[in-house]
Design a protein around this motif. Structure first.
Motif, PDB file in Angstrom:
ATOM      1  N   CYS A   1       0.822  -1.224   0.000  1.00  0.00           N
ATOM      2  CA  CYS A   1       0.000   0.000   0.000  1.00  0.00           C
ATOM      3  C   CYS A   1       0.852   1.269   0.000  1.00  0.00           C
ATOM      4  CB  CYS A   1      -0.983  -0.001   1.163  1.00  0.00           C
ATOM      5  SG  CYS A   1      -0.226   0.128   2.775  1.00  0.00           S
ATOM      6  N   GLU A   2       2.169   1.070  -0.084  1.00  0.00           N
ATOM      7  CA  GLU A   2       3.070   2.225  -0.057  1.00  0.00           C
ATOM      8  C   GLU A   2       2.810   3.162  -1.237  1.00  0.00           C
ATOM      9  OE1 GLU A   2       7.055   0.821   0.246  1.00  0.00           O
ATOM     10  OE2 GLU A   2       7.889   2.851   0.264  1.00  0.00           O
ATOM     11  N   GLY A   3       2.776   4.443  -0.968  1.00  0.00           N
ATOM     12  CA  GLY A   3       2.646   5.426  -2.049  1.00  0.00           C
ATOM     13  C   GLY A   3       1.245   5.548  -2.622  1.00  0.00           C
ATOM     14  N   LEU A   4       0.239   4.892  -1.987  1.00  0.00           N
ATOM     15  CA  LEU A   4      -1.133   4.967  -2.516  1.00  0.00           C
ATOM     16  C   LEU A   4      -2.011   5.900  -1.686  1.00  0.00           C
ATOM     17  CD1 LEU A   4      -1.722   1.200  -3.466  1.00  0.00           C
ATOM     18  CD2 LEU A   4      -1.189   3.106  -4.991  1.00  0.00           C
ATOM     19  N   GLY A   5      -1.389   6.652  -0.787  1.00  0.00           N
ATOM     20  CA  GLY A   5      -2.146   7.664  -0.033  1.00  0.00           C
ATOM     21  C   GLY A   5      -2.652   7.196   1.321  1.00  0.00           C
TER      22      GLY A   5
ATOM     23  N   ASN B   1      -2.373   6.192   5.290  1.00  0.00           N
ATOM     24  CA  ASN B   1      -1.552   6.473   6.455  1.00  0.00           C
ATOM     25  C   ASN B   1      -1.964   5.489   7.553  1.00  0.00           C
ATOM     26  OD1 ASN B   1       0.478   8.236   7.635  1.00  0.00           O
ATOM     27  ND2 ASN B   1      -1.130   8.756   9.077  1.00  0.00           N
ATOM     28  N   LEU B   2      -1.002   4.756   8.116  1.00  0.00           N
ATOM     29  CA  LEU B   2      -1.327   3.728   9.110  1.00  0.00           C
ATOM     30  C   LEU B   2      -1.646   4.363  10.466  1.00  0.00           C
ATOM     31  CD1 LEU B   2      -1.423   0.669   9.805  1.00  0.00           C
ATOM     32  CD2 LEU B   2       0.982   0.858  10.430  1.00  0.00           C
ATOM     33  N   ILE B   3      -2.825   4.020  11.022  1.00  0.00           N
ATOM     34  CA  ILE B   3      -3.199   4.547  12.342  1.00  0.00           C
ATOM     35  C   ILE B   3      -2.911   3.518  13.429  1.00  0.00           C
ATOM     36  CG2 ILE B   3      -5.149   5.324  13.767  1.00  0.00           C
ATOM     37  CD1 ILE B   3      -6.453   6.436  11.274  1.00  0.00           C
TER      38      ILE B   3
ATOM     39  N   SER C   1       2.208 -19.473  14.114  1.00  0.00           N
ATOM     40  CA  SER C   1       2.565 -19.491  12.700  1.00  0.00           C
ATOM     41  C   SER C   1       1.701 -18.459  11.954  1.00  0.00           C
ATOM     42  CB  SER C   1       2.334 -20.903  12.159  1.00  0.00           C
ATOM     43  OG  SER C   1       2.427 -20.926  10.773  1.00  0.00           O
ATOM     44  N   ASN C   2       0.434 -18.359  12.364  1.00  0.00           N
ATOM     45  CA  ASN C   2      -0.467 -17.347  11.791  1.00  0.00           C
ATOM     46  C   ASN C   2      -0.913 -16.358  12.859  1.00  0.00           C
ATOM     47  OD1 ASN C   2      -0.531 -18.217   9.133  1.00  0.00           O
ATOM     48  ND2 ASN C   2      -2.150 -19.702   9.531  1.00  0.00           N
ATOM     49  N   HIS C   3      -1.231 -15.160  12.419  1.00  0.00           N
ATOM     50  CA  HIS C   3      -1.738 -14.097  13.301  1.00  0.00           C
ATOM     51  C   HIS C   3      -3.001 -13.525  12.671  1.00  0.00           C
ATOM     52  CE1 HIS C   3       2.011 -13.534  15.757  1.00  0.00           C
ATOM     53  NE2 HIS C   3       2.418 -14.349  14.793  1.00  0.00           N
ATOM     54  N   LEU C   4      -3.747 -12.783  13.471  1.00  0.00           N
ATOM     55  CA  LEU C   4      -4.905 -12.093  12.898  1.00  0.00           C
ATOM     56  C   LEU C   4      -4.700 -10.604  13.122  1.00  0.00           C
ATOM     57  CD1 LEU C   4      -7.877 -10.678  13.233  1.00  0.00           C
ATOM     58  CD2 LEU C   4      -7.600 -12.401  11.452  1.00  0.00           C
ATOM     59  N   PHE C   5      -4.485  -9.890  12.026  1.00  0.00           N
ATOM     60  CA  PHE C   5      -4.207  -8.459  12.152  1.00  0.00           C
ATOM     61  C   PHE C   5      -5.420  -7.617  11.783  1.00  0.00           C
ATOM     62  CE2 PHE C   5       0.107 -10.137  10.898  1.00  0.00           C
ATOM     63  CZ  PHE C   5       0.656 -10.000  12.155  1.00  0.00           C
ATOM     64  N   GLN C   6      -5.584  -6.544  12.508  1.00  0.00           N
ATOM     65  CA  GLN C   6      -6.508  -5.490  12.080  1.00  0.00           C
ATOM     66  C   GLN C   6      -5.644  -4.253  11.833  1.00  0.00           C
ATOM     67  OE1 GLN C   6      -9.842  -4.661  14.614  1.00  0.00           O
ATOM     68  NE2 GLN C   6     -11.031  -6.327  13.732  1.00  0.00           N
ATOM     69  N   PHE C   7      -5.577  -3.857  10.574  1.00  0.00           N
ATOM     70  CA  PHE C   7      -4.865  -2.627  10.208  1.00  0.00           C
ATOM     71  C   PHE C   7      -5.916  -1.529  10.068  1.00  0.00           C
ATOM     72  CE2 PHE C   7      -2.233  -5.983   8.480  1.00  0.00           C
ATOM     73  CZ  PHE C   7      -0.929  -5.532   8.642  1.00  0.00           C
ATOM     74  N   LEU C   8      -5.633  -0.373  10.632  1.00  0.00           N
ATOM     75  CA  LEU C   8      -6.531   0.766  10.420  1.00  0.00           C
ATOM     76  C   LEU C   8      -5.736   1.846   9.692  1.00  0.00           C
ATOM     77  CD1 LEU C   8      -9.327   2.040  10.938  1.00  0.00           C
ATOM     78  CD2 LEU C   8      -8.362   3.031  13.018  1.00  0.00           C
ATOM     79  N   PHE C   9      -6.231   2.215   8.518  1.00  0.00           N
ATOM     80  CA  PHE C   9      -5.569   3.250   7.708  1.00  0.00           C
ATOM     81  C   PHE C   9      -6.504   4.440   7.540  1.00  0.00           C
ATOM     82  CE2 PHE C   9      -4.016  -0.838   5.930  1.00  0.00           C
ATOM     83  CZ  PHE C   9      -2.640  -0.645   5.949  1.00  0.00           C
ATOM     84  N   SER C  10      -5.903   5.606   7.373  1.00  0.00           N
ATOM     85  CA  SER C  10      -6.703   6.748   6.903  1.00  0.00           C
ATOM     86  C   SER C  10      -6.207   7.064   5.501  1.00  0.00           C
ATOM     87  CB  SER C  10      -6.536   7.957   7.818  1.00  0.00           C
ATOM     88  OG  SER C  10      -5.172   8.315   7.895  1.00  0.00           O
TER      89      SER C  10
ATOM     90  N   GLY D   1      -4.835   9.724   3.484  1.00  0.00           N
ATOM     91  CA  GLY D   1      -4.201  10.984   3.864  1.00  0.00           C
ATOM     92  C   GLY D   1      -3.973  10.980   5.367  1.00  0.00           C
ATOM     93  N   VAL D   2      -3.327  11.993   5.860  1.00  0.00           N
ATOM     94  CA  VAL D   2      -3.031  12.043   7.305  1.00  0.00           C
ATOM     95  C   VAL D   2      -4.172  12.745   8.017  1.00  0.00           C
ATOM     96  CG1 VAL D   2      -1.418  12.908   9.035  1.00  0.00           C
ATOM     97  CG2 VAL D   2      -0.569  12.161   6.808  1.00  0.00           C
ATOM     98  N   ILE D   3      -4.721  12.083   9.058  1.00  0.00           N
ATOM     99  CA  ILE D   3      -5.686  12.816   9.890  1.00  0.00           C
ATOM    100  C   ILE D   3      -5.167  12.796  11.323  1.00  0.00           C
ATOM    101  CG2 ILE D   3      -7.805  12.620   8.501  1.00  0.00           C
ATOM    102  CD1 ILE D   3      -8.635  10.226  10.142  1.00  0.00           C
ATOM    103  N   ASN D   4      -5.109  13.968  11.925  1.00  0.00           N
ATOM    104  CA  ASN D   4      -4.535  14.054  13.272  1.00  0.00           C
ATOM    105  C   ASN D   4      -5.586  14.163  14.366  1.00  0.00           C
ATOM    106  OD1 ASN D   4      -1.907  13.827  12.317  1.00  0.00           O
ATOM    107  ND2 ASN D   4      -1.852  16.007  11.784  1.00  0.00           N
ATOM    108  N   SER D   5      -6.860  14.089  13.963  1.00  0.00           N
ATOM    109  CA  SER D   5      -7.926  14.233  14.959  1.00  0.00           C
ATOM    110  C   SER D   5      -8.383  12.876  15.481  1.00  0.00           C
ATOM    111  CB  SER D   5      -9.114  14.959  14.321  1.00  0.00           C
ATOM    112  OG  SER D   5      -9.494  14.259  13.149  1.00  0.00           O
ATOM    113  N   TYR D   6      -7.780  11.799  15.015  1.00  0.00           N
ATOM    114  CA  TYR D   6      -8.229  10.464  15.426  1.00  0.00           C
ATOM    115  C   TYR D   6      -7.915  10.245  16.909  1.00  0.00           C
ATOM    116  CZ  TYR D   6      -9.648   5.689  14.986  1.00  0.00           C
ATOM    117  OH  TYR D   6     -10.343   4.526  15.150  1.00  0.00           O
ATOM    118  N   PRO D   7      -8.858   9.650  17.687  1.00  0.00           N
ATOM    119  CA  PRO D   7      -8.597   9.454  19.133  1.00  0.00           C
ATOM    120  C   PRO D   7      -7.286   8.701  19.358  1.00  0.00           C
ATOM    121  CG  PRO D   7     -10.833   8.821  18.596  1.00  0.00           C
ATOM    122  CD  PRO D   7     -10.165   9.112  17.289  1.00  0.00           C
ATOM    123  N   VAL D   8      -6.520   9.159  20.321  1.00  0.00           N
ATOM    124  CA  VAL D   8      -5.212   8.526  20.526  1.00  0.00           C
ATOM    125  C   VAL D   8      -5.283   7.361  21.509  1.00  0.00           C
ATOM    126  CG1 VAL D   8      -3.812  10.532  19.939  1.00  0.00           C
ATOM    127  CG2 VAL D   8      -4.652  10.269  22.281  1.00  0.00           C
TER     128      VAL D   8
END
Ligand SMILES: C[S@@+](CC[C@H](N)C(=O)[O-])C[C@H]1O[C@@H](n2cnc3c(N)ncnc32)[C@H](O)[C@@H]1O
Length: 400
Positions: A305-309, A311-313, A367-376, A378-385
């Protein structure tokens, strides 16, 4: 015989109590408490040549039996093979690359995905929870039922996506529609789901009518690559348990499509099985259960997903929750053994029993994991920390 002795010795290090292999003529190798009874002369030759495929295929056919706890035995096999395994997927991947060049892969993949999910709603209803959710649940407390844990998983997803009035949500690989139909009753939003399975599509269409959700919830029978044809953008996108079907080399295309249909400032939650580091795939599962399937590593996902806009939250790992989900599915599957056999026969029962058990073990041994990736987008800085936004329930610290 020497090769068998070495294998029994190696495996006995990892299987509690060790193993004994009993050959067709009555000869025994090993002195462990878990007995592997071989009923056909070809079994041993095939297992020594290719342990994973040989075991899987003969177990399905009933040519060998494990007299002991199948899960403990498979855990031992995983650990033993992890130590010994050579990467053998190269030929398979070269064949797929060639088929893709010839433009044949998508049709083949679609057919294989359909075959899996169109086994029938009756079959899946025998062992999934009542919401027909076919992905990892979240067990927020030790005694939580599967139904409740699936609901809890969805609640966490909605919170991560910060669902709010006026949102437009797209669910890529919506299955039997548990998310798109539920969100429409909980939030004043619109939801669209896509699936490749005709049975799922019919099921969701009927559910939309039954629950009076027309106009707010839509479902389409389509491949994710066709999404741009809808001519719409969404501000929230979710994909749960579908990315595993995308296939090696196709992840960037998937992210490209999501990037094209996600509004600037929108959120994308990707829930997928993954690996921490690239490692070999189960060839038996790829052959018999998910033909085209591929479990990517974190690195492969992030590179795609690199370069496609995006941003990993946030990244979350629910590995042990998938172990528990699979154990629940297997319990229900066994409770309905006679019914499953009446639908598809004994070999099918053994094949799926092995799939559910081996999958549970793959999470248990890491051997396996279950990931939840959250992306925005563009960059959003208002997301709850604060993470606790997601975990309102009395989670505490319990192990599964
Ligand atoms: C494991 S199921 C998960 C279903 C649902 N998200 C859930 O959690 O219950 C995977 C879903 O992805 C869908 N799927 C697989 N490949 C797809 C593709 N290329 N395009 C669209 N949907 C796809 C299948 O039809 C199925 O609905």
């Amino acid at each position: 015989m020497q090769a068998l002795r070495e294998m029994v010795e190696g495996l006995s290090e990892f299987v509690p109590g060790g193993i004994t292999v009993e050959l067709p003529g009555g000869t025994r190798v090993g002195a462990g408490s878990c007995r592997v009874v071989i009923k056909d002369d070809r079994v041993l030759r095939d297992i020594l040549r290719d342990p994973e495929m040989g075991f899987g295929e003969h177990y399905m056919k009933g040519n060998l039996a494990v007299e002991g706890d199948l899960e403990s035995f498979l855990r031992g096999c995983f650990l033993y093979l992890q130590r010994k395994k050579e990467e053998k997927n190269l030929g398979f991947d070269l064949m797929r690359a060639l088929l893709r060049m010839l433009g044949l892969i998508r049709r083949w993949e679609e057919r294989e995905v359909r075959k899996h999910y169109d086994l029938g709603n009756e079959f899946y209803s025998l062992w999934l929870d009542s919401s027909m959710t076919y992905s990892c649940a979240f067990f927020a407390s030790p005694g939580m039922t599967l139904e409740h844990a699936q609901q809890e998983k969805r609640r966490i997803i909605y919170e991560k996506l910060q669902l709010t009035e006026g949102d437009t949500l797209l669910d890529i690989g919506c299955g039997w529609g548990s998310i798109i139909t539920e969100v429409a009753t909980l939030y004043p939003i619109r939801a669209v789901g896509i699936t490749l399975s005709k049975n799922q599509y019919q099921y969701v269409k009927e559910k939309i009518l039954q629950e009076g959700l027309e106009g707010r919830v839509e479902v389409y029978l389509m491949h994710y690559e066709e999404l741009p044809k809808l001519g719409r953008k969404f501000n929230k996108v979710v994909s749960v348990g579908m990315f595993e079907h995308v296939g090696k080399g196709r992840h960037r295309k998937f992210f490209q499509v999501v990037s094209d249909i996600l509004e600037e400032g929108g959120l994308f939650l990707l829930h997928t099985i993954g690996k921490v580091h690239p490692s070999s795939q189960s060839r038996w599962i790829r052959k018999y259960i998910f033909p085209g399937g591929y479990i990517p590593s974190i690195e492969e996902i992030l590179r795609a997903c690199e370069g496609l806009g995006f941003n990993l939250i946030d990244i979350d790992d629910w590995r042990i929750h998938y172990y528990r989900t699979l154990k629940e599915w297997r319990k229900r599957f066994h409770q309905n053994k006679d019914h499953v056999i009446s639908l598809y026969g004994e070999e099918f029962f053994r094949m799926w029993d092995l799939y559910l058990t081996a999958s549970a073990v793959s999470f248990y041994v890491g051997s396996n994991h279950l990931f939840q990736f959250l992306f925005s987008k563009g960059v959003i800085n208002s997301y709850p920390v604060m993470r606790r936004v997601f975990l309102q329930s009395p989670v505490a610290s319990h192990s599964v």
